[in-house]
Design an enzyme around this catalytic site. Structure first.
Site, PDB file in Angstrom:
ATOM      1  N   THR B 324      -0.994 -30.775  -8.082  1.00  0.00           N
ATOM      2  CA  THR B 324      -1.061 -31.418  -6.769  1.00  0.00           C
ATOM      3  C   THR B 324      -1.473 -30.388  -5.709  1.00  0.00           C
ATOM      4  OG1 THR B 324       1.323 -31.061  -6.626  1.00  0.00           O
ATOM      5  CG2 THR B 324       0.598 -33.275  -7.198  1.00  0.00           C
ATOM      6  N   ASP B 325      -1.694 -30.896  -4.484  1.00  0.00           N
ATOM      7  CA  ASP B 325      -2.123 -29.998  -3.399  1.00  0.00           C
ATOM      8  C   ASP B 325      -0.922 -29.552  -2.568  1.00  0.00           C
ATOM      9  OD1 ASP B 325      -4.816 -30.591  -4.127  1.00  0.00           O
ATOM     10  OD2 ASP B 325      -4.635 -32.465  -3.026  1.00  0.00           O
ATOM     11  N   THR B 350       1.832 -26.942   1.532  1.00  0.00           N
ATOM     12  CA  THR B 350       0.702 -27.867   1.663  1.00  0.00           C
ATOM     13  C   THR B 350      -0.577 -27.032   1.569  1.00  0.00           C
ATOM     14  OG1 THR B 350      -0.397 -29.497   3.024  1.00  0.00           O
ATOM     15  CG2 THR B 350       0.921 -27.867   4.202  1.00  0.00           C
ATOM     16  N   ARG B 351      -1.451 -27.430   0.658  1.00  0.00           N
ATOM     17  CA  ARG B 351      -2.620 -26.574   0.418  1.00  0.00           C
ATOM     18  C   ARG B 351      -3.847 -26.993   1.200  1.00  0.00           C
ATOM     19  NH1 ARG B 351      -0.539 -26.869  -5.015  1.00  0.00           N
ATOM     20  NH2 ARG B 351       0.675 -24.986  -5.369  1.00  0.00           N
ATOM     21  N   VAL B 352      -4.009 -28.297   1.413  1.00  0.00           N
ATOM     22  CA  VAL B 352      -5.212 -28.716   2.140  1.00  0.00           C
ATOM     23  C   VAL B 352      -4.900 -29.394   3.467  1.00  0.00           C
ATOM     24  CG1 VAL B 352      -6.742 -28.928   0.147  1.00  0.00           C
ATOM     25  CG2 VAL B 352      -5.298 -30.843   0.783  1.00  0.00           C
TER      26      VAL B 352
END
Lengths: 152, 484
Positions: B324-325, B350-352
């Site tokens: 997941t992101d 949270t990556r994006v």
């Protein structure tokens, strides 16, 4: 085993023979009667001669172990025969079964067992099932298809 | 699909040889293909799960086992679900049949295959639109973007579902479609979601794909696939879709059950070797997608994973984290401290999402993150019982008020504009920092924001490019803001 003499041509006959072969194992253990008597008592007349001939060597020598071994391999062979199921309207005669069996052997070159299922609403012909395929070659189906395509 | 019609049409049949419910071994069907539908003489339906030289393994979807010797035939199609607007407001099982006793649903005429390969990179667009959950702590600290896959992870009873319901509410109000997939949930849990959606007037833009623990494991296994298939239909219609998969750890457990019954070799923790592939292939169906005429539509997926006693190192949870992101961690310790939602910000990722955040929110995020780090440090020192100086006291007081500001009932969704104005006022000490007052201010501002005459005041605050500019704006407009 040579089935050209129609020793076993239907699934029903195979079940009788396989049942006999299992009993043979039990008989060999108990050793009460002669094997010949046991064969004559347990099998239909049609099969008796061929089975006596098939086991002749073992019965003459009274070699029970070889007899059991041979019967087990025969069970295996019979169980691996392909089955063709024919759903028909009435019970077929011996001659009809023989001619169907012969025709299949001549045309396909393989030994098969026939399984007959009687069904009243199968009209004119038969439904054939084998190896996962099913085909309805009855007059009833023909008219149903015709009605679907042409409306009459 | 009727058994005898299909058998006459296709001319193939098979016989059930072995039953290990829901797995069935059958012979025959010479033309069968992998994942093809199989119909049983007794009315059940299944799917070809595995093919061997002389036999087939079939996954049966019925709750009751089939009998050995039952005839089967091919459905000559792959598993598909009905998709269309008719599903909106409905509660369906993974095969698309309505399971609600209250709602009469008309079945859509269009069908869509359940198991499809995810779209490739050329069909995907950059995630750049913020995904507003309406939950302040998430929108400011762990922001999400439309098309993101964000894992919701935590112990049971830590408020995960409440957060998801709040997110559904906010997203539906913003025009998205929400699909909730209940995977092996209790009937009462599904009922709660249904009642919430109806009470909040969200039912017409949401769909529940429901499976309970009483359903067949094969049906439970299908639930997330159905949810994503329906989501893909609405995506192609140009709608943004939110999919909640509640929860994938149960899904993994049921897939394990099926795989072991199918005599597949077990891997780590007895899960089958392809569990990572199964979940990754599923979650890759999310994203922001390019449509015709330069349009874009997204599928945002929020899968849930349940952990035991906050242990984030489990096999399935670490798998899901890596595919997941990012993840939002609901911590039971935070929950018992009384914070709602009980999100552990330092352990959430949270990556994006940040790339989709506005410059102002990014600036606020940076400021709060730095402050929270300082606050946690100072708070740890304060445990030593040393006499605290005024600046430390002030930091602790502000930190506590920031967490109070983040406290939010799941029934309340805060628009981003309201979030930043309230936060600005709080940061500048212009409003009372007590919990009751913050709650009052939030509610009042939500009501006032809905009025057209006040919108400009809030929207201008949101237009500011940095946190300092926002504070300047709030200081300048203090009277106007406090008088509304």
């Amino acid at each position: 085993m040579n089935t050209e003499k129609n020793v076993v041509s239907t699934l029903f006959e195979r079940d009788i023979l396989v049942n006999f072969l299992y009993q043979l194992d039990y008989f060999a253990f108990k050793k009460e009667n002669s094997i010949k008597d046991f064969i004559l008592k347990s099998l239909p007349v049609k099969m008796q001669e061929s089975i006596l001939q098939y086991f002749s060597q073992e019965t003459e020598n009274n070699n029970i172990d070889a007899l059991v071994l041979k019967s087990k391999s025969l069970i295996k062979e019979l169980s691996s025969l392909p089955v063709i199921t024919l759903t028909v309207n009435t019970q077929l005669t011996e001659e009809q079964i023989y001619s169907i069996s012969k025709w299949i052997q001549e045309n396909t070159g393989i030994k098969v067992l026939l399984h007959f299922v009687e069904m009243e609403n199968v009209v004119g012909g038969a439904i054939i099932e084998s190896r996962g395929y099913i085909r309805d070659y009855t007059v009833k189906k023909y008219f149903e298809k015709r009605k679907e395509n042409y409306g009459f | 699909m009727d058994f005898s019609t299909k058998m006459n049409e296709i001319g193939e049949f098979g016989i059930v040889e072995n039953v290990r419910h829901p797995i069935v071994t059958a012979s025959g069907l010479p033309g069968a293909r992998l994942n093809e539908i199989v119909l049983f003489e007794s009315g059940e339906m299944g799917e070809v799960f595995l093919m061997e030289e002389n036999s087939l393994e079939i996954l049966v979807f019925s709750k009751n086992p089939v009998m050995v010797g039952t005839k089967i035939t091919r459905g000559d199609s792959f598993l598909s679900v009905p998709v269309g607007d008719e599903l909106l407001g409905g509660i369906i099982d993974p095969l698309g049949n309505s399971v609600s006793q209250n709602i009469r649903m008309q079945k859509p005429a269009t069908f869509r295959d359940i198991d499809v390969a995810p779209l490739g990179i050329s069909s995907r667009a950059r995630i750049k639109k913020p995904f507003v959950t309406g939950v302040t702590i998430v929108d400011t600290m762990v922001p999400l973007g439309h098309g993101q896959k964000e894992l919701i992870i935590g112990d049971r009873k830590t408020g995960k579902t409440s957060f998801l319901l709040a997110t559904i509410k906010n997203q539906v109000k913003l025009g998205s479609i929400a699909i909730y997939a209940g995977i092996a949930k209790r009937k009462s849990d599904i009922k709660k979601v249904e009642t919430f959606l109806q009470d909040e007037g969200l039912a017409n833009s949401s769909i529940i794909v429901s499976t309970t623990s009483y359903d067949s494991p094969s049906l439970i296994y299908l639930a997330p696939y159905t949810a994503l298939t329906i989501a893909e239909h609405f995506r192609d219609m140009g709608r943004d879709v939110l999919v909640v998969l509640d929860d994938l750890s149960s899904h993994a457990r049921f897939y394990l059950e099926i795989s072991l019954l199918a005599k597949r070799f077990p891997g780590r923790d007895a899960y089958p070797g392809d569990i990572f592939h199964t979940h990754a292939r599923l979650l890759e169906r999310a994203g922001n997608f390019k449509l015709a005429e330069g349009r874009e539509a997204s599928i945002t997926v929020l899968p849930v994973a349940e952990v035991v006693e906050g242990d984030l190192t489990g096999y399935i949870t670490t798998n899901l984290m890596s595919m997941t992101d990012g993840h939002i961690f609901f911590d039971s310790d935070v929950y018992y401290e009384g914070r709602r939602p009980a999100i552990n910000v330092p352990l959430s990722v949270t990556r994006v999402g940040r790339q989709a955040q506005s410059p102002l929110l990014r600036s606020i995020n940076r400021e709060i993150s730095a402050f929270i780090t300082l606050y946690e440090k100072v708070q740890n020192l304060s445990h030593f019982g040393a006499e605290l100086n005024d600046s430390v006291k002030e930091t602790i007081a502000t930190g506590e008020s920031v967490y109070r500001f983040f406290n939010q009932h799941y029934n309340i969704s805060l628009p981003v504009e309201v979030q930043i104005v309230v936060f600005g006022l709080l940061w500048l000490g212009m409003i009372d920092r007590s919990e009751e007052n913050l709650e009052k201010v939030k509610l009042r501002f939500i009501q006032e924001y809905a009025k057209d005459e006040n919108k400009a005041l809030f929207n201008s605050a949101y237009q500011q490019v940095s946190f300092n500019k926002l504070l300047e704006y709030i200081t300048t407009n203090k009277t106007a803001l406090l008088s509304i």
